[in-house]
Design a protein around this motif. Structure first.
Motif: not given
Ligand SMILES: [Zn+2]
Length: 554
Positions: A312-315, A534-538
């Motif tokens: 949810d957070v990534l989205q 961290g990996w995807v810069g979020a």
């Protein structure tokens, strides 16, 4: 002879016997308190034969359930309650066209007095009196049940239950074609069967409430966002492979003596990092998965408090997310993001190769099938910012390990071909298990090959981690699911593998040589949420850089 005599005795219409009362009430309620159901079925013009069979089924099912409650001190109270409830239900179903399902119980409990008053009427009273109070009054005037030994009564009740079920099944089979199509086309009919609808619905709601409060999940990371990227930088593509029942100590990448990682071992040590000391959040899928995708970590995570998760957070941060499942589902983790099963192919995809699936399940390699098509169906605006693709493996799920590796990928022989593991010599159990790890090894290596084809468009990488480990007969223990506090390391130590191409933007942004130090650093599922962020810069308020495995290398 004695058996026959007993059987006959059960059928003697002695109306003081609880079992007789139960079946008389079942007949009364099925035929009379179900008048809305019979009206509805009659309007469907399914024929008299079907109607009779259906009435028989309802009577038999109701009688079977009531037989279990046919005890002297219990049955009259139960029947009076059900007769009155059934009469009221008949009125509401017949008058308002409602059906009685679990949500209706919740509605009823939340109904206030004014709303209740609005529902009262003379017709309700008439239904209650004729269908409910009248038979209840008759029932209460029956004499006390004759004494009967406990085990005789139990035997009688169980026999009546069994006979009722058998009768229901036989009747259902006799009209099966009409029955199945009617139930399919008129799903509400099952909730019209009074009083079983009430018994079922109240039971379902009670069970759910006992299981803990459920509501909409609490929002986490409401401020989720993406860090700005350098001009012209490629968006991230993180493949997150959620393994199943893989234990760390059987990975040759972690020092296991047998070659269980033949393919991954060939990748350069500058790209592939297997973390050798990773602990899981739980010892079973249902416990581990929600915890793995939560920011709190093992010690603070509370499964009884529904909340959003990493996806949810990534989205919310703006990324595309896709959960692809080759197992029994995502335990509600993917409820609000695009998700798919390997068995559901996107439109226009080539069929899965022969032998990949057997009708019940697919080998994990089906996860790699039609991936480009699945991705093309995602929101292009989000894809431009990046993609987190989750693959949920069947992995090494036991006890039938031999079913988890394809015929061409069984280097360790002979393997246990039974799911009764204790029946096999331990080496065969381990052989079957290790073959599943070789299967996962090939899946991951092919996934990496696929990721390499995406590098022109994305900054690609992979993170693999298993949900929990497995016992393979150590100290007589098999499988998993031991209480965490006393679980052996076999069940709590999981493999975690990172693949980052050294020429990728992420790898070049890290201190040279730093990733290699992760191999010996203790880590756990607690790190997953934060490392992916961290990996995807979020970023979001719940992100803890100290739990992000890569943060120390930036
Ligand atoms: Zn699991």
């Amino acid at each position: 002879m004695l058996l026959l005599k007993r059987l006959l005795a059960w059928f003697q219409p002695d109306i003081s016997r609880p079992l007789t009362q139960a079946w008389l009430a079942a007949l009364w309620m099925s035929l009379l308190a179900n008048w809305p159901l019979w009206e509805q079925l009659r309007s469907l013009s399914l024929g008299t034969g079907f109607l009779l069979a259906f009435a028989g089924m309802v009577t038999a099912a109701t009688g079977a359930v009531l037989s279990l409650l046919a005890w002297p001190r219990l049955i009259k109270g139960v029947l009076v309650l059900l007769l009155l409830a059934g009469a009221a239900l008949a009125y509401f179903i017949g008058t308002y066209g409602i059906v009685f399902d679990p949500s209706m119980v919740v509605n009823m409990v939340q109904t206030d007095a004014r709303e209740t008053r609005d529902l009262l009427s003379w017709r309700l009273l008439a239904n209650l009196l004729v269908l409910g109070a009248l038979p209840a009054w008759w029932l209460l005037r029956r004499p006390r049940a004759p004494h009967q030994a406990f085990r005789h009564r139990l035997g009688g009740n169980l026999a009546a239950f069994g006979l009722g079920l058998a009768a229901m099944v036989l009747l259902a089979l006799s009209v099966f074609a009409t029955l199945s199509s009617t139930m399919r086309n008129h799903k509400s009919i099952r909730y019209m069967v009074t009083p079983l609808n009430a018994v079922y619905s109240v039971g379902a709601v009670a069970a759910r409430n006992l299981a803990g409060p459920k509501g909409p999940p609490a929002v986490i990371g409401a401020d989720a966002r993406l860090l700005p990227r350098a001009e012209g930088a490629k968006p991230p593509l993180l493949l997150l492979v959620v393994g199943e029942t893989a234990r760390a100590m059987n990975f040759s990448l972690n020092g296991y003596a047998r070659p269980t990682n033949p393919e991954l071992s060939r990748l350069p040590a500058t790209q592939l990092f297997s973390l050798g000391d990773v602990t899981s959040c739980g010892t079973a899928t249902a416990a581990s998965l929600p915890c793995m995708f939560a920011p709190q970590g093992h010690s603070a995570f509370d499964a009884d408090k529904p909340q959003e998760n990493l996806l949810d957070v990534l989205q919310r941060a703006g990324l595309a997310v896709l959960w692809l499942d080759n197992q029994s589902g995502c335990k509600a983790l993917c409820d609000r993001v695009p998700n798919d099963f390997t068995t559901q192919l996107p439109a226009g995809a080539t069929p899965l190769p022969a032998g990949m699936c057997n009708g019940e399940e697919c080998f994990d390699e089906a996860l790699l099938h039609a991936l480009d098509r699945r991705i093309a169906a995602l929101d292009p605006e989000r894809l431009r910012r990046g993609l987190v693709l989750v693959m949920h493996q069947m992995g090494s799920h036991g006890p039938a390990y031999f079913k988890r590796s394809p015929p061409d990928l069984k280097p360790f022989q002979p393997e246990c071909r039974s799911n009764e593991l204790q029946q096999c010599p331990r080496e065969q159990v381990v052989n079957g298990y290790d073959n599943t790890l070789v299967t996962t090894d090939r899946l991951l290596s092919r996934a990496i090959a696929w990721l390499q084809t995406k590098q022109a468009r994305f900054d690609a990488g992979m993170l693999y981690v298993s949900d929990h480990g497995e016992s393979l007969g150590e100290n007589g223990l098999y499988l998993h699911g031991m209480p965490y506090a006393i679980a052996p390391a076999e069940q709590t130590h999981v493999p975690m593998i990172l693949w980052l191409p050294e020429d990728g933007a992420l790898a070049t942004s890290l201190q040279p040589g730093c990733l290699a130090t992760l191999r010996d650093k203790p880590a756990s599922h607690d790190n997953l949420f934060h490392t992916v962020m961290g990996w995807v810069g979020a970023r979001a308020d719940v992100y803890k850089p100290e739990w992000d495995l890569l943060a120390g290398c930036r």
